[in-house]
Design an enzyme around this catalytic site. Structure first.
Site, PDB file in Angstrom:
ATOM      1  CG  LEU A 172      -1.995  -1.045   1.349  1.00 13.67           C
ATOM      2  CD1 LEU A 172      -2.750  -0.893   2.664  1.00 13.67           C
ATOM      3  CD2 LEU A 172      -2.958  -0.952   0.176  1.00 13.67           C
ATOM      4  CG  ASP A 173       0.624   4.099  -3.126  1.00 12.84           C
ATOM      5  OD1 ASP A 173       1.380   3.179  -3.507  1.00 12.84           O
ATOM      6  OD2 ASP A 173      -0.172   4.685  -3.880  1.00 12.84           O
TER       7      ASP A 173
END
Length: 243
Positions: free
Chosen positions: A108-109
């Site tokens: 996930l960013d």
């Protein structure tokens, strides 16, 4: 009748259960601190049944977990990596003796929140991330501007996301659409770099906030605060593996 399980070496069992090194396990056995079914056992090569045998260390019952599965509610501000020389990682949030074995399943960013599976089960991770499996991932997003049915249709047909790439067919569900900001659910079945953000950009908007809600059958626990984690239940593990 006792349920028969997997048989492993006793020293391996102690390493997995207590996070001992192999040397430490042998030392504790030599000191007579381990019993198997009521009998003192000192041989590290002895085989034990992980389900049927009763194994005590200093009179404390032990259990064997070959793999570990944790649901993390990833907060913004940490990166999805095992180590990083400059940034805090998701593993920095884990406080378990076996954490050195763990890794995040997918990424996930840094600014994205939500569900992240942390495990040491490489086979399951491979299946969940394999492009051929098309495992669905659902995101909640707040995006700029008013999102309409044209964007829904565009997502359904697969949108160009730049650099010669086209996203697979995806589902866009509009929860709220105002002139300044919209709220949506986005379901994708692949994991290209910055994919959700690039898809939203392709329809003339940009992501203001992004949170992953589910991955396959696994759904983010609503009672789990950001930055916290918990072990998966047996039901959750079983459903993930079956799917």
């Amino acid at each position: 009748m006792a349920v028969m399980g997997k048989k492993v070496r006793l020293d391996k069992f102690l390493c997995e259960s207590l996070n001992f090194s192999r040397k430490e396990a042998k030392e504790q056995l030599k000191k007579g601190k381990v019993t198997v079914n009521g009998q003192k056992e000192t041989k590290p090569e002895s085989k034990v049944d992980v389900l049927a045998d009763v194994i005590l260390y200093e009179d404390r019952p032990l259990s064997f977990e070959e793999f570990h599965y944790l649901m993390l509610h990833k907060p913004a501000g940490v990166v999805s990596a095992t180590t990083d020389s400059r940034e805090a990682t998701v593993l920095d949030l884990i406080r378990e003796p076996y954490k050195e074995r763990l890794f995040p399943v997918g990424r996930l960013d840094k600014d994205t929140e939500g569900l992240l599976l942390i495990t040491d089960d490489g086979e399951l991770a491979h299946k969940l991330l394999s492009p051929r499996k098309h495992v669905a991932k659902v995101y909640y997003a707040r995006v700029s501007g008013k999102i309409g049915e044209d964007a829904v249709e565009a997502f359904r047909g697969g949108v160009s996301i730049g650099k010669g790439e086209t996203a697979r067919e995806a589902k866009l569900e509009i929860l709220k659409a105002d002139e300044e900001e919209s709220e949506v659910f986005i379901t994708i079945t692949e994991g290209k770099y910055h994919q959700v953000k690039r898809m939203v950009h392709s329809v003339g908007s940009c992501v203001l906030y992004l949170k992953r809600m589910s991955m396959g059958t696994l759904k983010l626990d609503e009672n789990l605060p950001a930055g916290s984690y918990r072990p998966l239940t047996k039901e959750e593990i079983g459903e993930l593996k079956e799917s």
